[in-house]
Design a protein around this motif. Structure first.
Motif, mmCIF file in Angstrom:
data_model
loop_
_atom_site.group_PDB
_atom_site.id
_atom_site.type_symbol
_atom_site.label_atom_id
_atom_site.label_comp_id
_atom_site.label_asym_id
_atom_site.label_seq_id
_atom_site.Cartn_x
_atom_site.Cartn_y
_atom_site.Cartn_z
ATOM 1 N N ALA A 1 -8.927 25.439 -11.297
ATOM 2 C CA ALA A 1 -9.875 26.308 -11.992
ATOM 3 C C ALA A 1 -10.479 27.325 -11.030
ATOM 4 O O ALA A 1 -10.617 28.511 -11.362
ATOM 5 C CB ALA A 1 -10.972 25.479 -12.647
ATOM 6 N N LEU A 2 -10.833 26.878 -9.825
ATOM 7 C CA LEU A 2 -11.425 27.792 -8.849
ATOM 8 C C LEU A 2 -10.393 28.738 -8.254
ATOM 9 O O LEU A 2 -10.719 29.864 -7.870
ATOM 10 C CB LEU A 2 -12.130 27.005 -7.750
ATOM 11 N N ALA A 3 -9.144 28.295 -8.190
ATOM 12 C CA ALA A 3 -8.076 29.177 -7.723
ATOM 13 C C ALA A 3 -7.816 30.267 -8.761
ATOM 14 O O ALA A 3 -7.587 31.436 -8.423
ATOM 15 C CB ALA A 3 -6.809 28.380 -7.451
ATOM 16 N N THR B 1 -5.832 24.539 1.227
ATOM 17 C CA THR B 1 -6.560 25.409 0.303
ATOM 18 C C THR B 1 -7.655 26.134 1.062
ATOM 19 O O THR B 1 -8.405 25.522 1.825
ATOM 20 C CB THR B 1 -7.163 24.582 -0.843
ATOM 21 N N TYR B 2 -7.760 27.444 0.832
ATOM 22 C CA TYR B 2 -8.687 28.294 1.582
ATOM 23 C C TYR B 2 -9.708 28.949 0.653
ATOM 24 O O TYR B 2 -9.435 29.201 -0.517
ATOM 25 C CB TYR B 2 -7.921 29.388 2.325
ATOM 26 N N ALA C 1 -13.145 33.801 -1.835
ATOM 27 C CA ALA C 1 -14.287 34.563 -2.343
ATOM 28 C C ALA C 1 -15.450 33.594 -2.529
ATOM 29 O O ALA C 1 -15.251 32.386 -2.622
ATOM 30 C CB ALA C 1 -13.946 35.258 -3.656
ATOM 31 N N THR C 2 -16.657 34.137 -2.572
ATOM 32 C CA THR C 2 -17.832 33.283 -2.669
ATOM 33 C C THR C 2 -18.331 33.087 -4.091
ATOM 34 O O THR C 2 -19.249 32.313 -4.320
ATOM 35 C CB THR C 2 -18.974 33.870 -1.821
ATOM 36 N N SER C 3 -17.726 33.785 -5.046
ATOM 37 C CA SER C 3 -18.139 33.637 -6.444
ATOM 38 C C SER C 3 -17.037 34.160 -7.348
ATOM 39 O O SER C 3 -16.096 34.817 -6.881
ATOM 40 C CB SER C 3 -19.434 34.416 -6.715
ATOM 41 N N GLU C 4 -17.172 33.894 -8.640
ATOM 42 C CA GLU C 4 -16.209 34.416 -9.593
ATOM 43 C C GLU C 4 -16.220 35.944 -9.605
ATOM 44 O O GLU C 4 -15.177 36.587 -9.758
ATOM 45 C CB GLU C 4 -16.499 33.886 -11.003
ATOM 46 N N ILE C 5 -17.398 36.533 -9.417
ATOM 47 C CA ILE C 5 -17.493 37.985 -9.410
ATOM 48 C C ILE C 5 -16.690 38.573 -8.258
ATOM 49 O O ILE C 5 -15.876 39.483 -8.441
ATOM 50 C CB ILE C 5 -18.968 38.438 -9.320
ATOM 51 N N SER C 6 -16.905 38.053 -7.069
ATOM 52 C CA SER C 6 -16.193 38.591 -5.907
ATOM 53 C C SER C 6 -14.710 38.246 -5.961
ATOM 54 O O SER C 6 -13.864 39.017 -5.497
ATOM 55 C CB SER C 6 -16.819 38.091 -4.597
ATOM 56 N N GLY C 7 -14.383 37.100 -6.560
ATOM 57 C CA GLY C 7 -12.975 36.732 -6.698
ATOM 58 C C GLY C 7 -12.243 37.685 -7.627
ATOM 59 O O GLY C 7 -11.131 38.147 -7.334
#
Length: 226
Positions: free
Chosen positions: A57-59, A72-73, A76-82
């Motif tokens: 989900a986070l990927a 796994t790296y 981004a620090t948030s969904e917005i930045s991702g």
């Protein structure tokens, strides 16, 4: 007797929230590898399937990147930045710079209005680190400090959403700085948008802060078009 539906969120959602919090808090730094699957399973007390669902989900949101055979790296620090990081790949440097211009000018204006003495001290320290790195030929450290200064201005705006949006430019801007420094005549220590901006912020001069940002980014635009 009828059973009432459970309001407890699915376990995978709970694990996703915990992993997201570790990234957001800085416990898992940007561009660093997170603990192994075995460590996380033991630490969280969940099954392999639940953990993988949370990581997936986070990927998908761009926060994590799974590299087969490597781990796994944090990307981004948030969904917005991702999401922004993925979007930048589809746009030109000119488009990115034009969006940055809007964010930079508003960040500068609000920082001049809201910055504290601690904000000013941290900004000054970042400029000192930038200057020392450039003069010492440490280009990676110079780029980190330069970007750190701009992001810290956004943080000093006291608008957390603006800061988060601005921080999403981190990877793109860092790479652009490293590319620009190789061009003949590039000035790694411009006063406009940096020391002049800091002076305007310290004096709470909003118009001067915006003006120096405009001059600095207009100069960057000229570099892109030359």
């Amino acid at each position: 007797m009828a059973l009432s539906p459970s309001t407890r969120p699915p376990l995978a959602d709970e694990v996703t929230a915990k992993l997201r919090a570790m990234v957001h808090s800085g416990e898992w730094p940007l561009n660093q590898r997170i603990p192994s699957e075995t460590e996380l399973i033991a630490g969280l007390g969940v099954s392999r399937g639940t953990l993988r669902e949370a990581v997936k989900a986070l990927a998908h949101s761009g926060i994590l990147e799974v590299r087969r055979g490597d781990g796994t790296y944090v990307r981004a620090t948030s969904e917005i930045s991702g999401a922004a990081r993925r979007m930048y790949q589809d746009h030109t440097d000119q488009h990115i710079l034009e969006v940055r211009l809007g964010l930079d000018t508003q960040a500068a204006r609000l920082a001049a209005r809201n910055a504290t003495a601690d904000d000013v001290a941290e900004l000054r320290a970042l400029l000192t680190a930038r200057d020392q790195a450039w003069k010492g030929g440490d280009l990676e450290a110079w780029a980190r400090a330069d970007w750190g200064f701009h992001e810290r201005v956004a943080q000093a705006s006291a608008n957390p959403l603006l800061h988060e949006l601005y921080a999403s430019f981190g990877t793109v801007f860092h790479q652009d700085l490293l590319a620009q420094q190789g061009r003949p005549g590039f000035d790694g220590l411009p006063a406009e948008g940096h020391s002049v901006l800091l002076q305007a912020i310290e004096q709470h001069d909003e118009e001067a802060a915006v003006a120096t940002v405009n001059r600095n980014l207009n100069s960057c635009a000229e570099w892109l078009s030359s």
